[in-house]
Design an enzyme around this catalytic site. Structure first.
Site, PDB file in Angstrom:
ATOM      1  N   ALA A   1       6.957   2.335   0.899  1.00  0.00           N
ATOM      2  CA  ALA A   1       6.296   1.072   1.210  1.00  0.00           C
ATOM      3  C   ALA A   1       4.873   1.404   1.642  1.00  0.00           C
ATOM      4  O   ALA A   1       4.589   2.533   2.049  1.00  0.00           O
ATOM      5  CB  ALA A   1       7.049   0.359   2.326  1.00  0.00           C
TER       6      ALA A   1
ATOM      7  N   GLY B   1      10.631   3.797   0.644  1.00  0.00           N
ATOM      8  CA  GLY B   1      10.915   2.655  -0.239  1.00  0.00           C
ATOM      9  C   GLY B   1      11.039   3.058  -1.699  1.00  0.00           C
ATOM     10  O   GLY B   1      11.660   2.328  -2.486  1.00  0.00           O
TER      11      GLY B   1
ATOM     12  N   GLU C   1      14.468   4.173  -2.083  1.00  0.00           N
ATOM     13  CA  GLU C   1      15.316   2.988  -1.918  1.00  0.00           C
ATOM     14  C   GLU C   1      15.321   2.106  -3.166  1.00  0.00           C
ATOM     15  O   GLU C   1      16.353   1.556  -3.546  1.00  0.00           O
ATOM     16  CB  GLU C   1      14.851   2.204  -0.679  1.00  0.00           C
ATOM     17  CG  GLU C   1      15.154   2.962   0.611  1.00  0.00           C
ATOM     18  CD  GLU C   1      14.519   2.336   1.845  1.00  0.00           C
ATOM     19  OE1 GLU C   1      13.280   2.334   1.957  1.00  0.00           O
ATOM     20  OE2 GLU C   1      15.271   1.836   2.697  1.00  0.00           O
TER      21      GLU C   1
ATOM     22  N   GLU D   1      11.100   7.884   7.011  1.00  0.00           N
ATOM     23  CA  GLU D   1      10.756   6.784   7.921  1.00  0.00           C
ATOM     24  C   GLU D   1      10.795   7.137   9.399  1.00  0.00           C
ATOM     25  O   GLU D   1       9.921   6.731  10.155  1.00  0.00           O
ATOM     26  CB  GLU D   1      11.678   5.582   7.668  1.00  0.00           C
ATOM     27  CG  GLU D   1      11.316   4.776   6.425  1.00  0.00           C
ATOM     28  CD  GLU D   1      12.047   5.250   5.177  1.00  0.00           C
ATOM     29  OE1 GLU D   1      12.543   6.395   5.161  1.00  0.00           O
ATOM     30  OE2 GLU D   1      12.124   4.464   4.218  1.00  0.00           O
TER      31      GLU D   1
HETATM   32  N1  CO8 Z   1       1.383   3.864   1.604  1.00  0.00           N
HETATM   33  C1  CO8 Z   1       0.057   3.707   1.441  1.00  0.00           C
HETATM   34  N2  CO8 Z   1      -0.742   4.608   0.832  1.00  0.00           N
HETATM   35  C2  CO8 Z   1      -0.152   5.718   0.348  1.00  0.00           C
HETATM   36  C3  CO8 Z   1       1.233   5.950   0.471  1.00  0.00           C
HETATM   37  C4  CO8 Z   1       2.017   4.961   1.133  1.00  0.00           C
HETATM   38  N3  CO8 Z   1       3.353   5.077   1.265  1.00  0.00           N
HETATM   39  N4  CO8 Z   1       1.515   7.147  -0.082  1.00  0.00           N
HETATM   40  C5  CO8 Z   1       0.344   7.636  -0.552  1.00  0.00           C
HETATM   41  N5  CO8 Z   1      -0.669   6.781  -0.297  1.00  0.00           N
HETATM   42  C6  CO8 Z   1      -2.094   6.932  -0.629  1.00  0.00           C
HETATM   43  C7  CO8 Z   1      -2.769   7.950   0.281  1.00  0.00           C
HETATM   44  O1  CO8 Z   1      -3.161   7.345   1.498  1.00  0.00           O
HETATM   45  C8  CO8 Z   1      -3.945   8.359  -0.560  1.00  0.00           C
HETATM   46  O2  CO8 Z   1      -4.943   7.379  -0.486  1.00  0.00           O
HETATM   47  P1  CO8 Z   1      -6.519   7.822  -0.417  1.00  0.00           P
HETATM   48  O3  CO8 Z   1      -6.753   8.566  -1.714  1.00  0.00           O
HETATM   49  O4  CO8 Z   1      -7.223   6.514  -0.353  1.00  0.00           O
HETATM   50  O5  CO8 Z   1      -6.659   8.697   0.769  1.00  0.00           O
HETATM   51  C9  CO8 Z   1      -3.381   8.309  -1.993  1.00  0.00           C
HETATM   52  O6  CO8 Z   1      -2.215   7.496  -1.927  1.00  0.00           O
HETATM   53  C10 CO8 Z   1      -2.979   9.671  -2.510  1.00  0.00           C
HETATM   54  O7  CO8 Z   1      -2.112  10.257  -1.549  1.00  0.00           O
HETATM   55  P2  CO8 Z   1      -2.353  11.726  -0.949  1.00  0.00           P
HETATM   56  O8  CO8 Z   1      -3.787  12.077  -0.979  1.00  0.00           O
HETATM   57  O9  CO8 Z   1      -1.638  11.778   0.362  1.00  0.00           O
HETATM   58  O10 CO8 Z   1      -1.581  12.588  -2.047  1.00  0.00           O
HETATM   59  P3  CO8 Z   1      -0.890  14.002  -1.829  1.00  0.00           P
HETATM   60  O11 CO8 Z   1      -0.575  14.509  -3.198  1.00  0.00           O
HETATM   61  O12 CO8 Z   1      -1.716  14.877  -0.947  1.00  0.00           O
HETATM   62  O13 CO8 Z   1       0.471  13.696  -1.043  1.00  0.00           O
HETATM   63  C11 CO8 Z   1       2.490  12.450  -0.605  1.00  0.00           C
HETATM   64  C12 CO8 Z   1       1.468  12.932  -1.676  1.00  0.00           C
HETATM   65  C13 CO8 Z   1       3.214  13.683  -0.068  1.00  0.00           C
HETATM   66  C14 CO8 Z   1       3.466  11.540  -1.317  1.00  0.00           C
HETATM   67  C15 CO8 Z   1       1.740  11.740   0.530  1.00  0.00           C
HETATM   68  O14 CO8 Z   1       0.865  10.768  -0.041  1.00  0.00           O
HETATM   69  C16 CO8 Z   1       2.662  11.020   1.479  1.00  0.00           C
HETATM   70  O15 CO8 Z   1       3.255  11.655   2.323  1.00  0.00           O
HETATM   71  N6  CO8 Z   1       2.764   9.672   1.353  1.00  0.00           N
HETATM   72  C17 CO8 Z   1       3.542   8.862   2.249  1.00  0.00           C
HETATM   73  C18 CO8 Z   1       5.016   9.005   1.937  1.00  0.00           C
HETATM   74  C19 CO8 Z   1       5.849   8.204   2.910  1.00  0.00           C
HETATM   75  O16 CO8 Z   1       5.871   8.468   4.093  1.00  0.00           O
HETATM   76  N7  CO8 Z   1       6.569   7.198   2.388  1.00  0.00           N
HETATM   77  C20 CO8 Z   1       7.407   6.367   3.189  1.00  0.00           C
HETATM   78  C21 CO8 Z   1       6.643   5.193   3.683  1.00  0.00           C
HETATM   79  S1  CO8 Z   1       7.599   4.222   4.806  1.00  0.00           S
HETATM   80  C22 CO8 Z   1       8.632   3.332   3.813  1.00  0.00           C
HETATM   81  O17 CO8 Z   1       8.674   3.490   2.647  1.00  0.00           O
HETATM   82  C23 CO8 Z   1       9.476   2.350   4.535  1.00  0.00           C
HETATM   83  C24 CO8 Z   1      10.309   1.522   3.576  1.00  0.00           C
HETATM   84  C25 CO8 Z   1      11.041   0.463   4.332  1.00  0.00           C
HETATM   85  C26 CO8 Z   1      10.114  -0.583   4.912  1.00  0.00           C
HETATM   86  C27 CO8 Z   1      10.889  -1.674   5.499  1.00  0.00           C
HETATM   87  C28 CO8 Z   1       9.990  -2.764   6.023  1.00  0.00           C
HETATM   88  C29 CO8 Z   1      10.807  -3.942   6.585  1.00  0.00           C
END
Ligand code: CO8
Length: 267
Positions: free
Chosen positions: A73, A118, A121, A141
């Site tokens: 998400a 997400g 999921e 999460e």
């Molecule tokens: N949300 C927003 N932006 C994201 C997300 C995300 N989940 N994942 C990546 N991005 C963005 C980064 O911020 C980055 O943006 P920018 O270039 O503007 O800085 C761009 O995508 C590229 O990402 P990275 O530079 O970080 O790329 P890497 O190759 O270095 O890393 C990863 C890739 C390992 C996937 C890393 O991006 C990461 O850890 N992302 C987050 C993963 C994460 O934690 N996902 C879980 C999120 S929480 C969730 O999903 C909850 C679901 C349930 C919600 C329920 C609500 C009621």
């Protein structure tokens, strides 16, 4: 079909490929994408020409390579949520997620990279998961101070068992595609190049069977899963009755007895 900012739909014969395309955020699910998914899946379900849906991730912004299925998400949207806003976001997601699980078309997630939070999921909401060998699954999460909220605490335990689901959720450890296959989170692992051909081949095979029968079998599996076995088998018998009153049943069995190939058309 409506126009979408974060989705791309391609239909080839009776198989649709729906790509989530938010390259700036590794295809993370924000509100707009969830709303678009709900509209798009509703439109797909109404179409008689689409028998199987493949859900996948669009390419990365940097080199156009396929790096992420869905990276979760959208954290930048969730960061300032109040409790009511977070709840509303979860409910917004549950509509397209349930649609993938319950729509009459069979749904296949072609997981081509990160399937985190997400992303894992939404893959689990599909009927079948095929992963490329570079796919990464995880539920990060609790490391962010939240819990899986798009069905992860429920669907992961149902797919891989409570012990492994708890380990993944409590440790936030990511697992690779082979481990996901080993624990039953994915049905198949193939090379990156073979991912879409494999998903399309399986989709075409499914589409060649009785589509109405497959949609009834899907409902029987879904509905029976949480029932006691006696009620579940009775429900199955009722649905078995329903599929006996179809063109496809007469045609399918007639073709077998007449030693010819069947023309199955019900949906
Ligand atoms: N949300 C927003 N932006 C994201 C997300 C995300 N989940 N994942 C990546 N991005 C963005 C980064 O911020 C980055 O943006 P920018 O270039 O503007 O800085 C761009 O995508 C590229 O990402 P990275 O530079 O970080 O790329 P890497 O190759 O270095 O890393 C990863 C890739 C390992 C996937 C890393 O991006 C990461 O850890 N992302 C987050 C993963 C994460 O934690 N996902 C879980 C999120 S929480 C969730 O999903 C909850 C679901 C349930 C919600 C329920 C609500 C009621």
């Amino acid at each position: 079909m409506a126009d979408f900012n974060n989705l791309k739909l391609e239909v080839e014969g009776d198989v649709a490929v729906l790509s989530i395309t938010r390259p700036a955020a590794l295809n993370a699910l924000n509100s707009e994408t969830l709303e678009e998914l709900d509209v798009c899946l509703t439109e797909i379900e109404a179409r008689d020409d689409i028998k199987v849906l493949i859900l996948t991730g669009g390419p990365d912004k940097k080199d156009n390579a396929f790096k992420s299925f869905v990276a979760g998400a959208d954290i930048s949207e969730m960061v300032n949520f109040t409790a009511p806003e977070a709840r509303a976001f979860g409910i917004k997601a549950s509509k397209p997620f349930f649609k993938l699980m319950e729509m009459r078309q069979i749904t296949i997630a072609a997981v081509n990279g990160f399937a985190l939070g997400g992303g894992c999921e939404i893959a689990m909401a599909c009927d079948i998961r095929i992963a490329s060998d570079n796919a990464i699954f995880g539920q990060p999460e609790t490391g962010l101070g939240i819990i899986p909220g798009f069905g992860g605490t429920q669907r992961l335990a149902r797919l891989v068992g409570m012990g492994r689901a708890k380990e993944m959720i409590f440790t936030c450890d990511n697992i690779n595609a082979e481990e996901a296959y080993r624990i039953g989170l994915v049905n198949k692992v193939v090379s990156t190049e073979e991912l879409m051909p494999t998903a399309k081949k399986m989709a075409s095979k499914i589409a060649s069977k009785g589509s109405y029968a497959n949609s009834v079998a899907k409902a029987a599996i879904n509905n029976g899963y949480d029932m006691d076995i006696h009620n579940a088998v009775e429900m199955e018998a009722n649905l078995f009755g329903v599929v006996n009153d179809t063109h496809d049943k007469k045609e399918g069995m007639g073709a077998f007895l007449e030693k010819r190939s069947a023309e199955l058309t019900d949906f």
